[in-house]
Design a protein around this motif. Structure first.
Motif, PDB file in Angstrom:
ATOM      1  N   LEU A  19       0.832  -1.201   0.000  1.00  0.00           N
ATOM      2  CA  LEU A  19       0.000   0.000   0.000  1.00  0.00           C
ATOM      3  C   LEU A  19       0.870   1.254   0.000  1.00  0.00           C
ATOM      4  O   LEU A  19       0.600   2.213  -0.733  1.00  0.00           O
ATOM      5  CB  LEU A  19      -0.937  -0.010   1.207  1.00  0.00           C
ATOM      6  N   VAL A  20       1.938   1.264   0.814  1.00  0.00           N
ATOM      7  CA  VAL A  20       2.854   2.408   0.839  1.00  0.00           C
ATOM      8  C   VAL A  20       3.549   2.550  -0.511  1.00  0.00           C
ATOM      9  O   VAL A  20       3.686   3.660  -1.055  1.00  0.00           O
ATOM     10  CB  VAL A  20       3.886   2.236   1.973  1.00  0.00           C
ATOM     11  N   TYR A  21       3.984   1.419  -1.056  1.00  0.00           N
ATOM     12  CA  TYR A  21       4.650   1.430  -2.371  1.00  0.00           C
ATOM     13  C   TYR A  21       3.712   1.955  -3.454  1.00  0.00           C
ATOM     14  O   TYR A  21       4.121   2.750  -4.311  1.00  0.00           O
ATOM     15  CB  TYR A  21       5.110   0.014  -2.702  1.00  0.00           C
ATOM     16  N   SER A  22       2.447   1.547  -3.413  1.00  0.00           N
ATOM     17  CA  SER A  22       1.465   1.991  -4.410  1.00  0.00           C
ATOM     18  C   SER A  22       1.224   3.488  -4.309  1.00  0.00           C
ATOM     19  O   SER A  22       1.146   4.185  -5.333  1.00  0.00           O
ATOM     20  CB  SER A  22       0.144   1.234  -4.234  1.00  0.00           C
ATOM     21  N   ILE A  23       1.113   3.995  -3.082  1.00  0.00           N
ATOM     22  CA  ILE A  23       0.874   5.433  -2.902  1.00  0.00           C
ATOM     23  C   ILE A  23       2.054   6.238  -3.438  1.00  0.00           C
ATOM     24  O   ILE A  23       1.879   7.238  -4.163  1.00  0.00           O
ATOM     25  CB  ILE A  23       0.623   5.748  -1.413  1.00  0.00           C
ATOM     26  N   ILE A  25       2.043   6.134  -7.259  1.00  0.00           N
ATOM     27  CA  ILE A  25       0.993   6.979  -7.836  1.00  0.00           C
ATOM     28  C   ILE A  25       1.407   8.454  -7.779  1.00  0.00           C
ATOM     29  O   ILE A  25       1.214   9.215  -8.742  1.00  0.00           O
ATOM     30  CB  ILE A  25      -0.343   6.755  -7.100  1.00  0.00           C
ATOM     31  N   ILE A  26       1.992   8.875  -6.650  1.00  0.00           N
ATOM     32  CA  ILE A  26       2.421  10.270  -6.513  1.00  0.00           C
ATOM     33  C   ILE A  26       3.499  10.604  -7.543  1.00  0.00           C
ATOM     34  O   ILE A  26       3.428  11.635  -8.232  1.00  0.00           O
ATOM     35  CB  ILE A  26       2.929  10.531  -5.079  1.00  0.00           C
ATOM     36  N   ILE A  27       4.503   9.736  -7.666  1.00  0.00           N
ATOM     37  CA  ILE A  27       5.589   9.981  -8.628  1.00  0.00           C
ATOM     38  C   ILE A  27       5.053   9.989 -10.054  1.00  0.00           C
ATOM     39  O   ILE A  27       5.419  10.838 -10.875  1.00  0.00           O
ATOM     40  CB  ILE A  27       6.693   8.920  -8.466  1.00  0.00           C
ATOM     41  N   LEU A  39      10.424   7.170 -19.987  1.00  0.00           N
ATOM     42  CA  LEU A  39      10.759   5.797 -19.622  1.00  0.00           C
ATOM     43  C   LEU A  39      10.568   5.538 -18.131  1.00  0.00           C
ATOM     44  O   LEU A  39      10.368   4.382 -17.738  1.00  0.00           O
ATOM     45  CB  LEU A  39      12.196   5.478 -20.042  1.00  0.00           C
ATOM     46  N   MET A  40      10.600   6.578 -17.306  1.00  0.00           N
ATOM     47  CA  MET A  40      10.249   6.381 -15.899  1.00  0.00           C
ATOM     48  C   MET A  40       8.763   6.065 -15.747  1.00  0.00           C
ATOM     49  O   MET A  40       8.371   5.231 -14.921  1.00  0.00           O
ATOM     50  CB  MET A  40      10.626   7.612 -15.078  1.00  0.00           C
ATOM     51  N   MET A  41       7.920   6.729 -16.539  1.00  0.00           N
ATOM     52  CA  MET A  41       6.491   6.396 -16.516  1.00  0.00           C
ATOM     53  C   MET A  41       6.255   4.979 -17.018  1.00  0.00           C
ATOM     54  O   MET A  41       5.419   4.244 -16.479  1.00  0.00           O
ATOM     55  CB  MET A  41       5.707   7.411 -17.351  1.00  0.00           C
TER      56      MET A  41
END
Length: 333
Positions: A139-143, A146-148, A168-170
């Motif tokens: 959950l922390v990783y997903s948040i 999503i922010i990045i 390429l980061m996206m």
């Protein structure tokens, strides 16, 4: 034995992908130099390449059901090595010292990755995937992801920043979700084929939707990068970003390095670093090959002593023109 099957399947699949890409490139070159060019989809060689590409992608999908994500993802370097050496056969390219050096580094790195990869056999049932989805590390990783991604998307859409790293980061952020979903779907299908039915759980179809959606947007941004930048720049950077994001997602979601020794982790990361370096060496100093476009003889140009020739602009429907004060010799060259 199960993990070894996944390794062999992933390596063979990536080799098939490299063969298929070279076959498609060869068919395009053959059609381009014909007296009467035909559409590429009329070429039997092109269809053979597409068929092999399909087999390779299916094989990669199945490999995730037998081996950890951290092991399957770095094996994508096999396609880079294969393309470098197979292009000598299909496209009549010359073998460079950089290809041999890069291939040696990549093979050494791949050996270390396979040797020191996490060997934690786990049965990925639908219930276990559900528990992983609601675990606090994911959950922390997903948040954070999503922010990045939203920040990068803001610069991409609002500020028109289309730098290769942004694109390429996206792609890599989306690829991490794709890898998680592919691993879950492949594992549940494998268990169902063994008699432990997992296809009746809603999480199976949630993962299919996640896999299809993330893959579609991933292809969109990757095509944008391929359109704006040379393949020799996109391929190594995308390989590094994709492999890194896949390993991180495997560590966080599937906890693949949970009980690994420190030495094994270090040697695994060192193997990844060698593979990255080898891919960059193979892709270095290569240039895009453009099809030979015949020059148009314009005849005598008023006010010029020489006969200038103008090459058509391949990116538009108009012919190129000589600017005022241009040297016709420079234009011809």
């Amino acid at each position: 034995q199960t993990q070894l099957l996944g390794v062999l399947l992933a390596a063979a699949s990536n080799f098939l992908i490299s063969v298929s890409l070279n076959m498609q490139k060869c068919s395009h070159l053959r059609l381009a130099f014909q007296a009467e060019p035909k559409p590429y989809y009329t070429s039997k060689l092109w269809w053979c390449g597409i068929t092999l590409l399909g087999f390779g992608e299916v094989g990669n999908f199945i490999a995730y059901g037998f081996a950890p994500v951290a092991l399957v993802a770095p094996l994508g370097c096999v396609s880079v090595i294969g393309s470098a050496f197979i292009s000598v056969l299909f496209l009549k390219k010359t073998m460079r010292a950089a290809d041999i050096l890069g291939g040696t580094l990549t093979v050494t790195g791949t050996y270390l990755v396979v040797t020191f990869a996490p060997n934690v056999p786990q049965e990925l049932t639908a219930r276990r995937v559900q528990n992983y989805l609601v675990s606090w590390p994911f959950l922390v990783y997903s948040i954070l992801e999503i922010i990045i991604f939203c920040i990068l998307l803001y610069f991409y859409k609002r500020k028109a920043v289309k730098h290769i790293v942004v694109l390429l980061m996206m792609v890599a952020l989306l690829a991490s979700l794709t890898v998680i979903a592919v691993k879950a779907v492949a594992s549940m299908i494998t268990l169902s084929a063994k008699g432990k039915m997992q296809l009746t759980y809603p999480v199976f179809y949630i993962m299919i939707v996640l896999m299809a959606t993330s893959c579609a947007f991933q292809v969109k941004f990757l095509n944008q990068a391929m359109h704006l930048y040379e393949v020799t720049a996109v391929v190594p950077i995308n390989f590094v970003f994709f492999t890194t994001s896949a390993i991180i997602s495997g560590v966080i979601f599937y906890r693949e390095f949970q009980s690994a020794a420190l030495l094994s982790v270090f040697m695994f990361l060192f193997g990844c670093l060698l593979s990255f370096l080898g891919v960059f060496v193979i892709a270095s100093n290569k240039r895009e090959e453009h099809l030979q476009i015949p020059f148009i003889d314009c005849g005598l140009i008023p006010g010029k002593k020489l006969t200038g020739k103008i090459q058509p602009d391949s990116h538009s429907s108009r012919y190129g023109t000589l600017k005022n004060g241009d040297n016709p010799v420079k234009s011809q060259s």
